[in-house]
Design a protein around this motif. Structure first.
Motif, short mmCIF file in Angstrom:
data_model
loop_
_atom_site.label_atom_id
_atom_site.label_comp_id
_atom_site.label_asym_id
_atom_site.label_seq_id
_atom_site.Cartn_x
_atom_site.Cartn_y
_atom_site.Cartn_z
N PRO A 11 6.79 3.97 1.09
CA PRO A 11 5.62 4.82 0.94
C PRO A 11 4.36 3.95 0.97
CG PRO A 11 6.58 4.43 -1.21
CD PRO A 11 7.47 3.73 -0.21
N TYR A 13 0.07 3.98 0.66
CA TYR A 13 -1.19 4.66 0.44
C TYR A 13 -2.29 3.60 0.43
CZ TYR A 13 -4.81 7.43 -1.81
OH TYR A 13 -5.99 8.06 -2.11
N ASP A 105 3.97 -2.92 -1.38
CA ASP A 105 3.35 -4.19 -1.79
C ASP A 105 4.37 -5.32 -1.97
OD1 ASP A 105 4.60 -3.31 -4.01
OD2 ASP A 105 2.80 -3.04 -5.22
N1 UDP Z 1 1.68 5.14 -3.26
C1 UDP Z 1 1.76 6.31 -2.50
N2 UDP Z 1 0.93 7.36 -2.83
C2 UDP Z 1 0.06 7.30 -3.88
C3 UDP Z 1 0.02 6.11 -4.66
C4 UDP Z 1 0.86 5.05 -4.33
O1 UDP Z 1 2.53 6.40 -1.56
O2 UDP Z 1 -0.65 8.27 -4.11
C5 UDP Z 1 2.57 4.01 -2.93
C6 UDP Z 1 1.88 2.67 -2.75
O3 UDP Z 1 1.40 2.51 -1.43
C7 UDP Z 1 2.99 1.70 -3.07
C8 UDP Z 1 3.81 2.44 -4.10
O4 UDP Z 1 3.45 3.81 -3.99
O5 UDP Z 1 3.82 1.45 -1.94
C9 UDP Z 1 3.59 1.94 -5.51
O6 UDP Z 1 2.21 1.83 -5.79
P1 UDP Z 1 1.57 0.55 -6.49
O7 UDP Z 1 2.21 -0.69 -5.99
O8 UDP Z 1 0.09 0.63 -6.32
O9 UDP Z 1 1.96 0.81 -8.02
P2 UDP Z 1 2.27 -0.32 -9.14
O10 UDP Z 1 3.29 -1.24 -8.56
O11 UDP Z 1 0.98 -0.98 -9.41
O12 UDP Z 1 2.78 0.49 -10.28
#
Ligand code: UDP
Ligand code: MG
Length: 344
Positions: A11, A13, A105
């Motif tokens: 996914p 974003y 990421d």
């Molecule tokens: N993501 C998404 N839609 C959203 C928010 C996040 O598809 O509305 C995706 C984002 O691109 C990433 C994953 O969800 O691939 C996790 O997000 P992030 O790494 O920012 O979260 P964290 O690891 O900081 O909790």
């Protein structure tokens, strides 16, 4: 058992800063697995663009032009991480034996995918990626996240401790997932409900490669709150309990004040009165709010709105002509190439 067809679902974003590197690393990983005869050469990487506002989609479809292995799915607007995952899983399930979901990421270890597929081949239907430590997290994130898992456990929701959305699911599990019709899907809570044989694979979670988190504190809290209220009615029971307790306490106070009136000092302070008014008022508002939260959930669920809408699907062609026009010449060429390869 035949060599399984794997689809890696990512996914995305607003991930333009990191996506180039992600594409390279995942491509290398999948190629290595195909060469090692671990997965079929029909395996794919599916990037789900969750309504990004930057050049994420452009990067995905350019990559898909260059490499048959890379596919894209463009959602019509931002629907959130969980729904983006569902869109990917449901689109990929027809032509995959197993699917791995991983964040764009690359905080999760791509090498763990080998282990996951091994477990799948051994016969596990769901394989959870579990973080062996949270050293890469800030103290705050670690504290809140672990607190969340513990709280969920106390509330009776069965989660896999320190597992986020890095997991492998077999096609059967994804098919069963489709039967969960609720519109608020908290996958970490729902996947364990599917059952089947499951296994854990442990890995070290790294820092984000580039770009910044798409889960700021506000979203994180909303996500946690959603997770709790979607899976547990314990909060509503706690409110009831507190209500009962405060009722009993106020009864005791009532008796005490009456006793004071008749047997002692009648000059009762204004303070006690106003404090209890505020206390009870506050409690009532909290209770109302919480009940409202659950009613709101019911309201949303009864509408049965679609969880996501797909705009462009490069995974299961054909792309409608109109969209080809919108995306321009490069699109034209991708469709032409596909047609040629399909005809051959
Ligand atoms: N993501 C998404 N839609 C959203 C928010 C996040 O598809 O509305 C995706 C984002 O691109 C990433 C994953 O969800 O691939 C996790 O997000 P992030 O790494 O920012 O979260 P964290 O690891 O900081 O909790
Ligand atoms: Mg991340």
């Amino acid at each position: 058992m035949n060599i399984p067809i794997l689809t890696i679902i990512v996914p995305c974003y607003n991930e333009q800063e990191v996506l180039g590197e992600t594409i390279e690393q995942l491509k290398a990983k999948l190629e290595q697995m195909i060469i090692g005869k671990m997965v079929s050469d029909k395996s794919k990487i599916l990037f789900v663009d969750d309504g990004s506002k930057d050049s994420t989609w452009h990067m995905i479809y350019k990559a898909s032009l260059k490499n048959e292995m890379i596919k894209g799915l463009k959602l019509s607007r931002n629907v959130g991480h969980q729904n983006a995952l569902l869109a990917g899983l449901f689109s990929a399930k027809m032509s995959s034996d197993c699917m791995v979901t991983i964040d764009a990421d690359l905080q999760d270890d791509v090498d763990a995918i080998n282990e996951m597929v091994k477990k799948y081949i051994e016969g596990y239907e769901v394989v959870y990626g579990v973080r062996s430590s949270r050293e890469s997290d800030t103290f705050f994130k670690r504290f809140t996240a672990e607190g969340f898992y513990k709280l969920m456990d106390k509330l009776g929701v069965k989660l896999v401790f320190n597992h986020a959305d890095f997991r492998l699911m077999g096609r059967r599990a994804v098919e069963e997932l489709e039967h969960f019709a609720e519109s608020n899907m908290f996958l970490r809570g729902i996947v364990p409900l599917i059952g089947f044989n499951s296994a854990n694979v442990y890995y070290e979670r790294k820092e984000r490669l580039a770009g910044e988190t798409k889960y700021p504190l506000k979203k994180m809290l909303a996500f946690a709150f959603d997770g709790i209220t979607s899976f547990s009615v314990t909060p509503i029971r706690i409110v009831m309990l507190v209500g009962c307790l405060s009722f009993i306490v106020s009864l005791i106070f009532g008796i005490y004040f009456l006793a004071l009136k008749y047997f002692g000092d009648t000059e009762l302070g204004w303070t006690s009165l106003i404090t209890s008014i505020w206390l009870i008022g506050g409690l009532q508002l909290i209770a109302l709010g919480l009940v409202g939260e659950y009613i709101g959930k019911i309201y949303k669920e009864t509408k049965r709105r679609p969880k996501f809408i797909i705009d462009v699907d490069l995974f299961n062609l054909p792309v409608p002509r109109r969209l080809v026009n919108r995306e321009g010449a490069e699109y034209e060429s991708i469709v032409e190439t596909r047609k040629l390869s399909e005809n051959n």
